[in-house]
Scaffold this active site. Structure first.
Site, PDB file in Angstrom:
ATOM      1  N   ASP A   8       0.863  -1.170   0.000  1.00 32.10           N
ATOM      2  CA  ASP A   8       0.000   0.000   0.000  1.00 32.10           C
ATOM      3  C   ASP A   8       0.910   1.233   0.000  1.00 32.10           C
ATOM      4  OD1 ASP A   8      -2.354   1.418  -0.015  1.00 32.10           O
ATOM      5  OD2 ASP A   8      -3.075   0.706   1.915  1.00 32.10           O
ATOM      6  N   HIS A 115      -7.837   5.659   6.938  1.00 26.97           N
ATOM      7  CA  HIS A 115      -9.138   5.456   6.300  1.00 26.97           C
ATOM      8  C   HIS A 115      -9.330   3.953   6.159  1.00 26.97           C
ATOM      9  CE1 HIS A 115      -6.420   5.037   2.890  1.00 26.97           C
ATOM     10  NE2 HIS A 115      -7.385   4.421   2.231  1.00 26.97           N
ATOM     11  N   GLU A 134      -8.260  -2.205   6.815  1.00 26.31           N
ATOM     12  CA  GLU A 134      -7.544  -2.997   5.819  1.00 26.31           C
ATOM     13  C   GLU A 134      -6.588  -3.995   6.466  1.00 26.31           C
ATOM     14  OE1 GLU A 134      -6.029  -0.140   2.899  1.00 26.31           O
ATOM     15  OE2 GLU A 134      -7.836   1.049   3.267  1.00 26.31           O
TER      16      GLU A 134
END
Length: 275
Positions: A8, A115, A134
């Site tokens: 990421d 987020h 996540e």
């Protein structure tokens, strides 16, 4: 030893703002280089530990961020989207371990660029009764394949979130959150050296995998009642209230289903940038 890397961007060394991680941000191209170099550090660590193959999945945003010409040529890269399994595309039970590079904290937590998948559109996610983002969903899905998560890198908040899920996972904080768009940075060379060394150490000392429950429950609190309404057209998805959906089943089914959620939500909303 086959190693899988999910990369990421928000938790990459040196990045703190949307301008660093979203095209056409003024520092996005610099962020791509930093993301590639953090990933290279993990690849080097994997091969130091005896890896025979490394697969890297570009897991951020457009999923076209990593620079193939700068990526360690010993690794294979999955680039682009859509992908049925999104951030864990390509992971199978054939892999011996997974590494999460550049991950970030879940929505509602004061971490750098925090987020959950879609920014403002997703307010909260629960796996069974545990708040997650996540990090937790990737960890649970990897264990469903029988693959341990050996390493996570990101800010200190993301590292703490991973440790809360599984204290056996090695973590490397590459920055310390001061606010959502501010951090005290670890020097780039120091951070990448730590990623390389910690990846190697973690892969030499892999924990045993405890089989997860056969069935899990995934609950998502959306910002938009319209998203929740549309998702109930999917068999097995129910609404707890106007903005909250729930589905139950095997973890890998739920992870694939969640990626379908994201496509539906994107189509239904005019989703603004998460920051």
């Amino acid at each position: 030893m086959k190693i899988y890397i999910s990369a990421d961007m928000e938790g990459i060394t040196g990045v703190v703002d949307a301008e660093d991680v979203q095209p056409p941000g003024r520092d996005y191209e610099r962020g791509r280089v930093l993301m590639t170099e953090d990933t290279n550090a993990a690849i080097r660590g994997a091969y130091d530990a005896g890896a025979t193959a490394v697969l890297v999945n570009d897991a951020h945003g457009p999923m076209r961020n990593l620079l193939p010409e700068l990526l360690d040529p010993r690794a294979t890269l999955i680039k682009g989207r859509p992908k049925p399994l999104g951030m864990m595309e390509g992971l199978t039970s054939e892999y011996d371990a997974a590494l999460c590079i550049g991950y970030h904290a879940r929505a509602g937590v004061l971490g750098v660029l925090s987020h959950s998948f879609m920014g403002h559109e997703i307010e909260d996610i629960w796996l069974d009764d545990q708040l997650t983002g996540e990090i937790g969903l990737f960890h649970a899905a990897a264990l469903a394949y029988g693959v341990p998560v050996a390493l996570l890198t990101g800010d200190d908040t993301a590292c703490a979130e991973m440790k809360a899920w599984d204290p056996t996972v090695a973590t490397v904080p590459v920055k310390y959150a001061k606010d959502r768009f501010a951090a005290e940075l670890v020097p780039v060379a120091e951070a990448q050296a730590a990623i390389e060394a910690t990846a190697a150490s973690a892969l030499r000392n892999l924990p045993s995998v405890t089989p997860p429950p056969a069935d899990r429950r995934l609950t998502v609190r959306w910002q938009s009642a319209s998203v929740a309404s549309h998702l109930t057209a999917i068999p097995g998805v129910t609404r707890d209230d106007d903005r909250t959906t729930t589905a139950s089943g095997p973890m890998l089914h739920l992870y694939r289903l969640f990626n379908l959620y994201l496509r539906v939500a994107t189509a239904v909303t005019t989703n603004p940038p998460y920051c």
